[in-house]
Design a protein around this motif. Sequence first.
Motif, PDB file in Angstrom:
ATOM      1  N   VAL A 111      -2.221  -3.801 -10.343  1.00  0.00           N
ATOM      2  CA  VAL A 111      -2.113  -2.589  -9.394  1.00  0.00           C
ATOM      3  C   VAL A 111      -3.759  -2.617  -9.066  1.00  0.00           C
ATOM      4  O   VAL A 111      -4.750  -2.634  -9.765  1.00  0.00           O
ATOM      5  N   LEU A 112      -4.163  -2.318  -7.704  1.00  0.00           N
ATOM      6  CA  LEU A 112      -5.348  -2.256  -7.229  1.00  0.00           C
ATOM      7  C   LEU A 112      -5.950  -0.716  -6.817  1.00  0.00           C
ATOM      8  O   LEU A 112      -5.009  -0.168  -6.017  1.00  0.00           O
ATOM      9  N   GLU A 113      -6.561  -0.045  -7.645  1.00  0.00           N
ATOM     10  CA  GLU A 113      -6.950   1.338  -7.612  1.00  0.00           C
ATOM     11  C   GLU A 113      -8.381   1.247  -6.987  1.00  0.00           C
ATOM     12  O   GLU A 113      -9.269   0.536  -7.152  1.00  0.00           O
ATOM     13  N   GLY A 114      -8.557   2.466  -6.325  1.00  0.00           N
ATOM     14  CA  GLY A 114      -9.950   2.723  -5.449  1.00  0.00           C
ATOM     15  C   GLY A 114      -9.626   3.699  -4.678  1.00  0.00           C
ATOM     16  O   GLY A 114     -10.722   4.633  -4.641  1.00  0.00           O
ATOM     17  N   HIS A 115      -8.951   3.812  -3.772  1.00  0.00           N
ATOM     18  CA  HIS A 115      -8.689   4.856  -2.805  1.00  0.00           C
ATOM     19  C   HIS A 115      -8.488   6.133  -3.222  1.00  0.00           C
ATOM     20  O   HIS A 115      -7.680   6.349  -4.653  1.00  0.00           O
ATOM     21  N   ASP A 116      -9.116   7.118  -2.830  1.00  0.00           N
ATOM     22  CA  ASP A 116      -8.707   8.618  -3.322  1.00  0.00           C
ATOM     23  C   ASP A 116      -7.489   9.070  -2.948  1.00  0.00           C
ATOM     24  O   ASP A 116      -6.980  10.208  -3.185  1.00  0.00           O
ATOM     25  N   SER A 117      -6.954   8.654  -1.824  1.00  0.00           N
ATOM     26  CA  SER A 117      -5.592   9.316  -1.411  1.00  0.00           C
ATOM     27  C   SER A 117      -4.935   8.223  -0.576  1.00  0.00           C
ATOM     28  O   SER A 117      -5.101   7.027  -0.722  1.00  0.00           O
ATOM     29  N   GLU A 118      -3.529   8.608   0.226  1.00  0.00           N
ATOM     30  CA  GLU A 118      -2.768   7.578   0.635  1.00  0.00           C
ATOM     31  C   GLU A 118      -3.308   6.353   1.116  1.00  0.00           C
ATOM     32  O   GLU A 118      -4.302   6.433   2.096  1.00  0.00           O
ATOM     33  N   GLY A 129       0.826  -1.204   0.076  1.00  0.00           N
ATOM     34  CA  GLY A 129       0.075  -0.025   0.157  1.00  0.00           C
ATOM     35  C   GLY A 129       0.990   1.152   0.046  1.00  0.00           C
ATOM     36  O   GLY A 129       1.836   1.295   0.723  1.00  0.00           O
ATOM     37  N   SER A 130       0.603   2.210  -0.757  1.00  0.00           N
ATOM     38  CA  SER A 130       1.326   3.207  -1.142  1.00  0.00           C
ATOM     39  C   SER A 130       0.647   4.722  -0.776  1.00  0.00           C
ATOM     40  O   SER A 130      -0.495   4.775  -1.002  1.00  0.00           O
ATOM     41  N   PHE A 131       1.703   5.633  -0.758  1.00  0.00           N
ATOM     42  CA  PHE A 131       1.061   7.179  -0.543  1.00  0.00           C
ATOM     43  C   PHE A 131       0.467   7.395  -1.893  1.00  0.00           C
ATOM     44  O   PHE A 131       0.071   8.452  -1.864  1.00  0.00           O
ATOM     45  N   ASP A 132       0.977   6.666  -2.974  1.00  0.00           N
ATOM     46  CA  ASP A 132       0.392   7.177  -4.305  1.00  0.00           C
ATOM     47  C   ASP A 132      -0.835   6.784  -4.610  1.00  0.00           C
ATOM     48  O   ASP A 132      -1.697   6.829  -5.694  1.00  0.00           O
ATOM     49  N   SER A 133      -1.658   6.438  -3.407  1.00  0.00           N
ATOM     50  CA  SER A 133      -3.194   5.824  -3.247  1.00  0.00           C
ATOM     51  C   SER A 133      -3.497   4.302  -3.972  1.00  0.00           C
ATOM     52  O   SER A 133      -4.809   4.239  -4.035  1.00  0.00           O
ATOM     53  N   THR A 134      -2.278   3.624  -4.454  1.00  0.00           N
ATOM     54  CA  THR A 134      -2.745   2.474  -5.129  1.00  0.00           C
ATOM     55  C   THR A 134      -2.009   1.565  -4.044  1.00  0.00           C
ATOM     56  O   THR A 134      -1.665   1.807  -3.273  1.00  0.00           O
ATOM     57  N   MET A 135      -2.419   0.192  -4.482  1.00  0.00           N
ATOM     58  CA  MET A 135      -2.026  -0.922  -3.934  1.00  0.00           C
ATOM     59  C   MET A 135      -1.375  -1.852  -5.027  1.00  0.00           C
ATOM     60  O   MET A 135      -1.878  -1.667  -5.927  1.00  0.00           O
ATOM     61  N   GLY A 136      -0.602  -2.622  -4.555  1.00  0.00           N
ATOM     62  CA  GLY A 136       0.130  -3.452  -5.631  1.00  0.00           C
ATOM     63  C   GLY A 136       0.213  -4.863  -5.176  1.00  0.00           C
ATOM     64  O   GLY A 136       0.097  -5.072  -4.001  1.00  0.00           O
TER      65      GLY A 136
END
Lengths: 441, 202
Positions: A140-147, A86-93
């Motif tokens: 890459v798992l995207e969905g969160h709006d921020s970190e 989980g990253s501050f770039d708001s994505t998960m890998g």
Amino acid sequence: MDKPGPQLVHLADFKPPSAARAWVSIPNPNGLPLIATATSEKTVRVYSLSNFTLHSTLEGGHSRSIRSVAWKPSTQDNGELCIATGSFDSTMGLWRRKEEGGALRAGGSGEPLELEVTRNGIKHDEEGSDDGEDWEFAIVLEGHDSEVKHVAYSPSGQWLASCSRDKSIWIWEEIGEEGDDEFETVAVLQEHTADVKCVSWRAASSYKDEGEVLASASYDDTIRLWREEEEGEWGCFAVMEGHDGTVWSLEWEPLVSVKRFDLEDGRPPRLLSSSADGTIRLWSLAPAAPSPNKPSYFNSGIPSTMRPAPAAEKWICTAVLPKVHDLPVYSISWSARTGQVVSTGGDGRVAIYEERKREPAETEAEPKPEETAESAKPSATTEWVVVTILDGAHGPYEVNHVTWCPRYDAGKKSADEELIITTGDDGLVKAWTVEGNPIES
Amino acid sequence: MSGREMDNANPTILSISELPSRRRKDKDGVDGPEDFGIQAIMMAKPSYAMDPFYLSDYSDTDSDDSSLEPIDEQEVYDLIAPISDPEHPLSLASLGVVKLQDVHLTSPSDLTNPAALTRVLVELTPTVTHCSLATVIGLGVRVRLEQALPPSYRVEVRIKEGTHSSAAEVNKQLGDKERVAAALENANLMGILKKMMKPCME
């Protein structure tokens, strides 16, 4: 009292260290001698616990700090390692790596086999081919709006939970065959009123026949419990208020402790939390009927439709551990083997605590400190004592994470010896032994 | 940020002579932090030198032998006084946001212990009680001190009580290590911070 007390002794620094802040180090849960460290260099460094050197690196998947890392609990013996980040770039890998020559064993019972796996890994390093390419950035798992602040696999491996500064918790499920890399969002939980800092899973059947339960901790100073109420419907069933600051970390009580202190037969595991207020609190299910939630500091201005439904369970603070930190307590770990707790934080201290049964006579004679008074009753049969304190574990730097971890190196003194691993702002990951630990004798 | 109305279009400005300084007495007043002349711009260091991350030691701020003495309030004040307001081309000191008497140091009792921590508390006085830039200013002060002071210093930046309508929120945010770390990876915010720090590097 005359003998020297137990103390933390520095065993090794993992080499080479990160050049920038290291956030967290998570031991492999499947019995492999590996530990994964998330760093602000946008990498995860996987170190060998056999010889404290770098095993492999995950890089290239994130554009900002990697804040959190989770190993997938192994469900099958397919020789593959799997890590979520989980990253501050708001994505998960999601990352995968084929471990050559070594089959993974769920449960990790075969010890010689594990060592063999590591030797292969190390040999790999020496051949100079270990440049991070062997970890495949699968999805890459995207969905969160921020970190993204924290990611955690449920113990069964079925769910992956993530939480973010966007106040939400997402629960993901891998669908299809292992390796298909298809994920489905099972739930988006949005009842916290500020950043969610930490999520922690309780194993299924650790209380009655309940499935896996998720606990979350937030910048709104509260802790919440979540479960699948109906098929595919997740809901919040308890709110814990009591901390006077951001709640940074959570740990569920391990079985060894439940068995030792299961005084009112059949209670659920307790939950431990650490906070920016400098305290560590213990929470237990109250036998009483649930009461309506009090509005919290951050609830002002939130429409009533977004307020949580009345909690189905009432959890209360039943102990405050002896206060040894005067800055935020960033991390706690509860040993699955001994039931001891270790904590660390912004003051650079590492402290070990132990819960002991109280002598009945003592219960009356020794009044609890002021802050525990309101809720001291249910825990009156036990008390928490500080076993040892170490100052400046990383010199002048803050320590971001601490964990108990099985020992694998050649100096191991007993089959189930545990180390303490700390991770700091100096980029270092350090291993410590506990010498003269009373619980060992 | 440009094009928005200023929170405080007419702030009270203190003259340089009113600001507390030790160095001005020691030397000949050549290092005035309020020097915004063309010379300062011409002599500016390359941009990497303004990166707060790049400035990992504190030798640039005090080239004299002060490292032998413990750091005092005045030195902490001198580190943050020249920081530029994000809204006005003026220093935080001249706007009265940063005041010497609001810099507090708590030194450890045992100075021989290298792991002993020194606590620094800086209380800021925003120019107006609704200043929307209070968080950015506070972040700038925290970052400046964390980069310039030794790692054994724990920096706390707070809004002075009664001077801001949402002080508690700002304080909590400035005290959150994770939020601060994430903010410093935000390119827009870093651009603003670099501009604010520019006078510190001159």
